[in-house]
Structure formats: C-alpha cells, structure tokens
Design a protein around this motif. Sequence first.
Motif, PDB file in Angstrom:
ATOM      1  N   UNK A  16      -2.257  15.568 -10.269  1.00 32.15           N
ATOM      2  CA  UNK A  16      -1.132  14.670 -10.039  1.00 32.15           C
ATOM      3  C   UNK A  16      -1.534  13.472  -9.200  1.00 32.15           C
ATOM      4  N   UNK A  17      -2.347  13.732  -8.164  1.00 34.82           N
ATOM      5  CA  UNK A  17      -2.831  12.635  -7.328  1.00 34.82           C
ATOM      6  C   UNK A  17      -3.635  11.630  -8.149  1.00 34.82           C
ATOM      7  N   UNK A  18      -4.468  12.122  -9.058  1.00 38.30           N
ATOM      8  CA  UNK A  18      -5.271  11.223  -9.889  1.00 38.30           C
ATOM      9  C   UNK A  18      -4.385  10.322 -10.744  1.00 38.30           C
ATOM     10  N   UNK A  19      -3.276  10.857 -11.225  1.00 41.64           N
ATOM     11  CA  UNK A  19      -2.344  10.039 -11.998  1.00 41.64           C
ATOM     12  C   UNK A  19      -1.666   8.990 -11.108  1.00 41.64           C
ATOM     13  N   UNK A  20      -1.277   9.411  -9.908  1.00 43.13           N
ATOM     14  CA  UNK A  20      -0.645   8.475  -8.969  1.00 43.13           C
ATOM     15  C   UNK A  20      -1.611   7.362  -8.598  1.00 43.13           C
ATOM     16  N   UNK A  21      -2.890   7.726  -8.425  1.00 38.23           N
ATOM     17  CA  UNK A  21      -3.895   6.737  -8.012  1.00 38.23           C
ATOM     18  C   UNK A  21      -4.094   5.657  -9.076  1.00 38.23           C
ATOM     19  N   UNK A  22      -3.833   5.996 -10.335  1.00 44.27           N
ATOM     20  CA  UNK A  22      -3.954   4.992 -11.400  1.00 44.27           C
ATOM     21  C   UNK A  22      -2.827   3.963 -11.340  1.00 44.27           C
ATOM     22  N   UNK A  23      -1.739   4.321 -10.700  1.00 41.11           N
ATOM     23  CA  UNK A  23      -0.552   3.454 -10.677  1.00 41.11           C
ATOM     24  C   UNK A  23      -0.394   2.684  -9.367  1.00 41.11           C
ATOM     25  N   UNK A  24      -0.902   3.270  -8.274  1.00 41.84           N
ATOM     26  CA  UNK A  24      -0.662   2.675  -6.957  1.00 41.84           C
ATOM     27  C   UNK A  24      -1.965   2.577  -6.162  1.00 41.84           C
ATOM     28  N   UNK A  25      -2.049   1.591  -5.280  1.00 40.81           N
ATOM     29  CA  UNK A  25      -3.197   1.520  -4.362  1.00 40.81           C
ATOM     30  C   UNK A  25      -2.986   2.486  -3.190  1.00 40.81           C
ATOM     31  N   UNK A  43       0.836  -1.203   0.000  1.00 43.04           N
ATOM     32  CA  UNK A  43       0.000   0.000   0.000  1.00 43.04           C
ATOM     33  C   UNK A  43       0.875   1.259   0.000  1.00 43.04           C
ATOM     34  N   UNK A  44       0.305   2.356  -0.504  1.00 43.49           N
ATOM     35  CA  UNK A  44       1.057   3.586  -0.694  1.00 43.49           C
ATOM     36  C   UNK A  44       0.380   4.736   0.051  1.00 43.49           C
ATOM     37  N   UNK A  45       1.208   5.614   0.616  1.00 46.41           N
ATOM     38  CA  UNK A  45       0.749   6.830   1.283  1.00 46.41           C
ATOM     39  C   UNK A  45       1.247   8.023   0.472  1.00 46.41           C
ATOM     40  N   UNK A  46       0.396   9.013   0.264  1.00 48.16           N
ATOM     41  CA  UNK A  46       0.823  10.220  -0.445  1.00 48.16           C
ATOM     42  C   UNK A  46       0.805  11.418   0.499  1.00 48.16           C
ATOM     43  N   UNK A  47       1.753  12.328   0.286  1.00 44.49           N
ATOM     44  CA  UNK A  47       1.865  13.544   1.091  1.00 44.49           C
ATOM     45  C   UNK A  47       1.960  14.718   0.128  1.00 44.49           C
ATOM     46  N   UNK A  48       1.074  15.699   0.286  1.00 41.77           N
ATOM     47  CA  UNK A  48       1.002  16.833  -0.629  1.00 41.77           C
ATOM     48  C   UNK A  48       1.080  18.134   0.146  1.00 41.77           C
ATOM     49  N   UNK A 106       5.252   2.544   1.460  1.00 42.30           N
ATOM     50  CA  UNK A 106       5.907   3.448   0.519  1.00 42.30           C
ATOM     51  C   UNK A 106       5.211   4.801   0.580  1.00 42.30           C
ATOM     52  N   UNK A 107       5.996   5.864   0.712  1.00 41.24           N
ATOM     53  CA  UNK A 107       5.452   7.209   0.850  1.00 41.24           C
ATOM     54  C   UNK A 107       5.872   8.044  -0.359  1.00 41.24           C
ATOM     55  N   UNK A 108       4.892   8.587  -1.078  1.00 40.84           N
ATOM     56  CA  UNK A 108       5.150   9.458  -2.220  1.00 40.84           C
ATOM     57  C   UNK A 108       4.906  10.901  -1.790  1.00 40.84           C
TER      58      UNK A 108
END
Length: 269
Positions: free
Chosen positions: A18-27, A1-6, A90-92
């Motif tokens: 950008x988040x929408x693009x990341x969401x297509x690649x990672x859970x 699983x992936x965590x995003x920080x903006x 994993x943190x993006x």
Amino acid sequence: MVVTVHYVGFHPNLVFQGFEQVRLRYPIEKVYLVYDAKPDRYGAVSRHNLKRLQEALSFFKPVAVKVNPLSYSSVASAFYAILSVERDKQVLIDITDMPPYMASTVTVVALMSGNARIYAVQPQQHGEFIPDPDTPEFADFIARKDSLQLGSLFEVEVPSRPVEVVEDEKEVDILVMLYTKNGSAKSITQLIEWMGENPRDPVVKATYSRIVASMEERGLLKRIREGRNRSVRLTELGTAIAEARIKLGTAKPPPAPPVAEKPISLQVP
C-alpha cells in the motif's frame, strides 16, 4: 509534502505494498510506524513485523511509535501528537492492520484535524487461512473461532462536533492540571484553586463554569453529582489530549497555588 502513518500488525506485506502505491501518487517526506507494545503474542507479532518494515522502509528512516491498541487513551494520545507535530502537512493514515477498536479511535482523532486522511489496503484473496469447507478441518476451525468468550465491551468516545476540540490554552491548562491531579477535582471551586485563582471572585467562578460547561459539551470533561458538589473529571478523550500535549512539550506546567499571606504580628512595646 505528505506524511504517512502505518499500524504494524499481521500483514506487513500489505502495508508495504500500500505504501508503494501511495508513494507513486505523493511525495513522501516522513513515515511513522505504530506498533503494539503489549507483552502478549499480538505484541510479539507486531514487534517482529515492525523490524521487517523498518528494514524495507529504511530509506525514509521511519519513526517508531508504541501504543496499546486496546487503550483509547494510548491510541488517541499517540495519533493526536502525530497530527499536531505534522499539522502543516497532509497526513495519510493506514488502518489496514488495525483492530476495529483502534481504527474507530483513530477515525475520531482524524476528524478533529483538518490535515488527516485515512486509507486501507484490500488483499486480492480473502480468507486464505480458512480450510476448505468440504473438509473435516473446516468444522473444527469454525468451532474454535466460535468458542471465543467476551472479554470487555469498549465504547469509543466521539466529540460532539468534527472540529479541533481544544479552543485555547486555558483549556489545555485545565486538562493538564486535572491530569496531574489523577484526573478529577471534587468541585469547580477546587479546580479554580488548583489553577491559582480566587474561587470567591464571582467573575472568576462564572468564567470557569462557562469553560467547564463548554469543555463538557465537546467531550473533554464530565461533571458528576457527588453530594452537594459536582466533581469535574477528564474523559478518556480529555486524558488523551492532556497526555499528548505533555509528550509534545507544548503544555505549560500547572500553575502553583497562591501562597497564603502570613498574618502581621504586632509587637506591643
């Protein structure tokens, strides 16, 4: 699983796209939204756009984290805390909207972690807010932008090696102790006393001298000659890690100094 920080600044649409693009690649499991808490116009814009992104990303129940983007300690402690909490994932980190000083600080903290990656979103058009160069407004725009005066010069402290700079809990205890004592001890002897140990024991003193020297090499402390003593002070990086550990609740309270034994009074009959 992936965590995003903006970081939320002036371009929430870019952050969202950008988040929408990341969401297509990672859970995506969790989302952090970091915002400017300063009481100025930049902070007002950031908080306004924070609400917009909170609504757009409401499905993920984003966690809001406030920082001062011009403070090394504030930014570093916040991101160190996030990466510590999410150390098993994993943190993006999205630096699209970050001012340069903040982005540099975040990069330093990310290098200390094995689970962080950094990305940025580029717009299709650049400089759309700049007037047409063939108009009088262009010269006025350039003049206004060129009239800015220097406020402060910031240096981003960088650890000497790209690894986790805190190696054991003894070092955390030292950082927290110094933090609770306004960031410095007048000597290693005083630090040892604060830590509840005997500075007159040569083994103890040698151990602390070695630990302090190692922490200084890694950018957590610095020693400064003051008369006959060398004071021990937290760097901004050391301060940030101490703050983060305290916020996370993973730092033990500072040890109490040893209680001096009362002299035994002999009563003569």
